[in-house]
Design an enzyme around this catalytic site. Structure first.
Site, short mmCIF file in Angstrom:
data_model
loop_
_atom_site.label_atom_id
_atom_site.label_comp_id
_atom_site.label_asym_id
_atom_site.label_seq_id
_atom_site.Cartn_x
_atom_site.Cartn_y
_atom_site.Cartn_z
N CYS A 101 0.84 -1.19 0.00
CA CYS A 101 0.00 0.00 0.00
C CYS A 101 0.88 1.24 0.00
O CYS A 101 1.77 1.38 0.84
CB CYS A 101 -0.90 -0.02 1.23
N GLU A 102 0.66 2.14 -0.94
CA GLU A 102 1.51 3.32 -1.04
C GLU A 102 1.24 4.34 0.06
O GLU A 102 2.03 5.26 0.25
CB GLU A 102 1.35 3.98 -2.41
N HIS A 103 0.16 4.18 0.80
CA HIS A 103 -0.17 5.14 1.85
C HIS A 103 0.57 4.86 3.15
O HIS A 103 0.95 5.79 3.87
CB HIS A 103 -1.68 5.15 2.11
N HIS A 170 -5.94 -6.09 3.30
CA HIS A 170 -5.02 -4.97 3.50
C HIS A 170 -4.60 -4.89 4.96
O HIS A 170 -5.45 -4.71 5.85
CB HIS A 170 -5.71 -3.65 3.09
N CYS A 172 -3.09 -2.53 6.32
CA CYS A 172 -3.32 -1.18 6.84
C CYS A 172 -4.71 -1.07 7.44
O CYS A 172 -4.99 -0.13 8.20
CB CYS A 172 -3.11 -0.13 5.76
#
Length: 231
Positions: A101-103, A170, A172
């Site tokens: 995840c790029e966040h 995910h 995250c």
């Protein structure tokens, strides 16, 4: 155990398949320095035994986990496009993938299902999982990943239609934030007849259901051990 070089960590798809798509070459030393600084800011001692080699390990791990930036899609496909008299749906189910995840730079992972309706050519079966790998081994969001896979198949194969569905978990969402342990995200990208024709779209979605069967369905995994010299 002997240490493994960064190059050995990268997936092997042929030397010609690698090119630098990043804004600048990867500087492992700068990554290691940044990790060392982060450990200090977290209150840790980066010189203690358990952490002494962590910056180097993290630099190697992130080079591998983002190795999709270094792959050229044309070299990966390697001209494995063949003229075949076949006009039925081709589906490759349950392609495992792992991405970041790029966040939050935390993993998300799951299964990707890819279908296309040939116009006049088919693609070597092993190339569909490889296309998924190229785009998943990057900093990603699931929505973009789904579209990139679909658009690449449209661009390279020019089929009558393409469908991509991704189911992913995910970390995250599981490890932080809402901390929902059983949540799964699903995204889809429909192109051509899969978007315009409801019957074609429903046939594809029905074949994704557990226990579905059909001559056009090909599952990811051991059955994809295809000689790269041929495809």
């Amino acid at each position: 155990m002997a240490s493994t070089s960064t190059e050995e960590c990268l997936p092997i798809v042929g030397d010609a398949a690698y090119r630098d798509d990043r804004d600048h070459p990867v500087d492992a030393g700068r990554i290691e320095s940044a990790v060392r600084s982060m450990l200090v800011e977290l209150g840790e001692d980066p010189t203690r035994e358990g952490l002494a080699s962590t910056p180097e390990r993290v630099a190697k791990a992130f080079r591998f986990l983002t190795s999709g930036y270094e792959q050229d899609i044309d070299a990966v496909i390697n001209n494995a496009l063949f003229t075949v008299d076949y006009s039925e749906m081709v589906i490759v189910k349950d392609i495992d993938f792992y991405s970041l995840c790029e966040h939050h730079l935390l993993p998300f992972f799951g299964r990707c299902h890819v279908a296309y309706l040939p116009r006049d050519k088919v693609i070597g079966l092993s190339k569909l999982p490889r296309i998924v790998e190229v785009f998943s081994r990057r900093l990603q969001v699931q929505e973009r990943l789904t579209n990139q896979i679909a658009e690449t198949i449209v661009d390279k194969l020019n089929p009558l239609g393409v469908a991509v569905v991704i189911e992913a978990s995910h970390l995250c969402m599981r490890m932080r934030g809402v901390q929902k342990q059983n949540s799964t995200a699903m995204t889809s990208a429909m192109r051509g007849v899969f978007r315009s024709d409801a019957r074609t779209r429903m046939e594809f979605l029905d074949l994704l259901r557990p226990g579905s069967s059909g001559a056009a369905v090909l599952r990811g995994g051991a059955e994809f051990e295809i000689d790269d010299d041929l495809v």
